[in-house]
Design a protein around this motif. Structure first.
Motif, mmCIF file in Angstrom:
data_model
loop_
_atom_site.group_PDB
_atom_site.id
_atom_site.type_symbol
_atom_site.label_atom_id
_atom_site.label_comp_id
_atom_site.label_asym_id
_atom_site.label_seq_id
_atom_site.Cartn_x
_atom_site.Cartn_y
_atom_site.Cartn_z
ATOM 1 N N PRO A 53 1.011 -1.144 -0.016
ATOM 2 C CA PRO A 53 -0.229 0.193 -0.090
ATOM 3 C C PRO A 53 1.231 1.119 0.226
ATOM 4 C CG PRO A 53 -0.136 -1.479 1.938
ATOM 5 C CD PRO A 53 0.836 -1.759 1.211
ATOM 6 N N ILE A 54 2.088 1.363 0.789
ATOM 7 C CA ILE A 54 2.894 2.608 0.706
ATOM 8 C C ILE A 54 3.092 2.957 -1.305
ATOM 9 C CG2 ILE A 54 5.285 2.936 0.975
ATOM 10 C CD1 ILE A 54 4.356 2.006 3.766
ATOM 11 N N GLN A 55 3.522 1.567 -1.716
ATOM 12 C CA GLN A 55 3.811 1.801 -2.526
ATOM 13 C C GLN A 55 2.706 2.376 -4.066
ATOM 14 O OE1 GLN A 55 6.873 -0.747 -4.761
ATOM 15 N NE2 GLN A 55 6.857 -1.873 -3.071
ATOM 16 N N GLY B 299 1.772 11.157 -5.571
ATOM 17 C CA GLY B 299 2.992 11.507 -6.322
ATOM 18 C C GLY B 299 3.712 11.935 -4.955
ATOM 19 N N VAL B 300 4.020 10.836 -4.489
ATOM 20 C CA VAL B 300 5.274 11.118 -3.313
ATOM 21 C C VAL B 300 5.998 10.753 -3.279
ATOM 22 C CG1 VAL B 300 5.248 10.186 -0.077
ATOM 23 C CG2 VAL B 300 3.038 11.532 -1.736
ATOM 24 N N SER B 301 7.100 10.770 -3.179
ATOM 25 C CA SER B 301 8.136 10.041 -3.296
ATOM 26 C C SER B 301 8.156 8.460 -2.053
ATOM 27 C CB SER B 301 9.642 10.481 -2.990
ATOM 28 O OG SER B 301 10.912 8.801 -3.478
ATOM 29 N N TYR B 302 8.769 7.863 -3.024
ATOM 30 C CA TYR B 302 8.388 6.313 -2.041
ATOM 31 C C TYR B 302 9.840 6.154 -1.341
ATOM 32 C CZ TYR B 302 8.927 0.926 -1.227
ATOM 33 O OH TYR B 302 8.635 -0.447 -0.524
ATOM 34 N N GLU B 303 11.176 6.785 -1.531
ATOM 35 C CA GLU B 303 12.103 7.121 -0.811
ATOM 36 C C GLU B 303 11.954 7.813 0.104
ATOM 37 O OE1 GLU B 303 14.182 5.481 -1.481
ATOM 38 O OE2 GLU B 303 13.368 4.987 -3.458
ATOM 39 N N TYR C 122 5.684 18.651 4.792
ATOM 40 C CA TYR C 122 5.888 18.092 3.531
ATOM 41 C C TYR C 122 5.125 18.213 2.743
ATOM 42 C CZ TYR C 122 6.984 13.680 1.150
ATOM 43 O OH TYR C 122 7.110 12.492 0.366
ATOM 44 N N MET C 123 3.686 18.100 2.316
ATOM 45 C CA MET C 123 2.523 18.506 1.098
ATOM 46 C C MET C 123 2.675 19.530 1.119
ATOM 47 S SD MET C 123 1.164 15.468 0.170
ATOM 48 C CE MET C 123 1.346 14.381 1.766
ATOM 49 N N LEU D 84 -2.675 10.672 1.955
ATOM 50 C CA LEU D 84 -1.628 9.413 2.668
ATOM 51 C C LEU D 84 -1.438 8.682 3.652
ATOM 52 C CD1 LEU D 84 1.740 9.106 2.414
ATOM 53 C CD2 LEU D 84 2.166 10.841 3.376
ATOM 54 N N ILE D 85 -2.127 9.081 4.779
ATOM 55 C CA ILE D 85 -2.569 8.440 5.856
ATOM 56 C C ILE D 85 -3.769 7.603 5.528
ATOM 57 C CG2 ILE D 85 -3.468 8.363 8.198
ATOM 58 C CD1 ILE D 85 -1.872 10.831 8.972
ATOM 59 N N GLY D 86 -4.796 7.456 4.809
ATOM 60 C CA GLY D 86 -5.557 6.383 4.263
ATOM 61 C C GLY D 86 -5.396 5.173 3.918
ATOM 62 N N GLY D 87 -3.855 6.237 2.611
ATOM 63 C CA GLY D 87 -4.307 5.111 1.462
ATOM 64 C C GLY D 87 -2.980 4.226 1.845
#
Length: 401
Positions: free
Chosen positions: A145-147, A154-158, A191-192, A234-237
């Motif tokens: 789910p993080i990926q 559009g958030v960097s997985y890194e 960050y967002m 982001l959190i819910g995702g």
């Protein structure tokens, strides 16, 4: 009866794995709308029956926005100061949800299916090739789910280690201090905000770009609202999906007959996900406080104007008045009006994405690792504490090669 004396202290005692809370039993026989005493802000009502929980979710006389910056009954010392979409009331909630849903469309989510299937395949192939034992939480339930949400938003997985740390603090119940929780939320919003500013200068095909573009339209979203929606998505995702995926696999391994049923008949996976969402009490804490704006009669009591009401999804999902044999795990249950993903105007924004990910993840796990089993005695498994959701720290599993 209008018993104003508290029946229970809340928070309830620490939960036992994924077992029902002791306090949710007997809800049909006793007073279904219970009075509870919270450590901060006083006493509140707790709705536990399916019909009452649905009523609180849909009745406009219960306000979420009224709980913002207010000394209302709550389990933590800090006040809720973030007026995000889940805490808004109509008509502002209606307007902003409509705008957000322009970007978070069903078509956009469904288009991700082949890609999510490929991600799940890759992760499970790697697990299988490495060989048993494996930690299905660290190796699968969290990375998937993080990926997905990183790509979608559009958030960097890194950056995953940073935003996981901030999120863990921001949405904790007692695991982090007030200062840590507030700091986590500030970091997420900053960050967002920075990422949204970059998307304005360099648009992409991601969800955050869509939110920025909607914000630039007349009557759209403000900068702070875009940042807050980015954080909520982001959190819910990933947070709830990751926790629930680990819980689902654990539950199946504790119910070998139902596990074998799905291996033999993968066509049941869609309905199995709905049933597992109903059956598993994922919330370790009751939901958001809602304030009665006028007297409301329900469940044999009068909720006075100004009273706070909480809802217990897990109890509602086991209500014998709504579900036949509610404590039975039945993958052919129909209808299944489970309330884990909400109901009414505040139904979870990411419900379709969550269902899609859980369905794909379960399907692929059954395909790649059909004879999965626990690799450690159950008493050695550790569960996260002081957080909003029930979940395992790790899920060691094994299988034949």
């Amino acid at each position: 009866m209008n018993n104003r004396e508290p029946q229970f202290d809340y928070p309830f005692p620490p939960y036992d794995r994924l077992e029902k809370d002791r306090e949710t039993t007997g809800m049909a026989e006793g007073e279904p709308l219970a009075r509870v005493h919270l450590p901060y802000g006083g006493d509140a009502w707790l709705a536990r029956r399916h019909a009452d929980v649905r009523a609180v979710m849909t009745d406009s006389r219960f306000s979420r926005a009224a709980a913002i910056n207010a000394d209302v009954p709550r389990a933590v010392e800090r006040l809720n100061t973030n007026l995000s979409l889940p805490m808004m009331d109509p008509p502002e909630h209606t307007r902003q949800r409509r705008l957000v849903m322009k970007a978070f469309t069903a078509k956009r989510i469904e288009a991700l299916r082949p890609w999510i299937e490929g991600l799940a395949d890759d992760l499970l192939v790697k697990i299988a090739e490495t060989g048993p034992p494996a930690d299905l939480v660290d190796d699968f339930a969290w990375p998937l789910p993080i990926q997905v949400i990183s790509e979608l938003l559009g958030v960097s997985y890194e950056d995953r280690d940073e935003f996981r740390e901030w999120t863990d603090a921001a949405i904790s119940v007692t695991a982090h201090s007030t200062e840590e929780a507030e700091g986590g939320m500030r970091n997420l919003l900053a960050y967002m905000s920075e990422l949204a500013a970059k998307r304005r200068q360099d648009p992409g095909q991601d969800l955050l770009t869509s939110l920025v573009q909607i914000g630039d339209e007349e009557g759209g979203l403000r900068e702070d609202e875009i940042a807050m929606y980015g954080v909520v998505l982001l959190i819910g995702g990933y947070e709830t999906t990751a926790n629930q995926l680990g819980n689902i696999v654990y539950t199946l391994l504790k119910h070998p007959e139902q596990h074998a049923q799905l291996v033999a008949d993968p066509g049941l996976v869609d309905s199995a996900v709905e049933e597992l969402l109903r059956y598993i009490p994922i919330n370790a804490a009751v939901g958001m406080p809602q304030i009665a704006t006028e007297d409301v009669e329900m469940a044999g009591v009068v909720v006075k104007a100004g009273d706070t009401v909480f809802i217990d999804h897990a109890a509602a999902n086991r209500d014998p008045q709504a579900f036949e044999n509610p404590d039975e795990l039945d993958f052919r249950r129909s209808p299944n009006p489970q309330l884990t993903l909400g109901h009414g105007p505040h139904r979870c924004l990411g419900a379709q994405l969550g269902r899609l990910e859980l369905t794909i993840a379960l399907n692929k796990t059954l395909q790649h690792l059909p004879d999965l089993a626990l690799a450690a005695p159950e008493e050695e498994l550790t569960w996260k504490r002081g957080r909003q959701f029930r979940s395992l720290e790790h899920l060691p599993v094994t299988w034949s090669q």
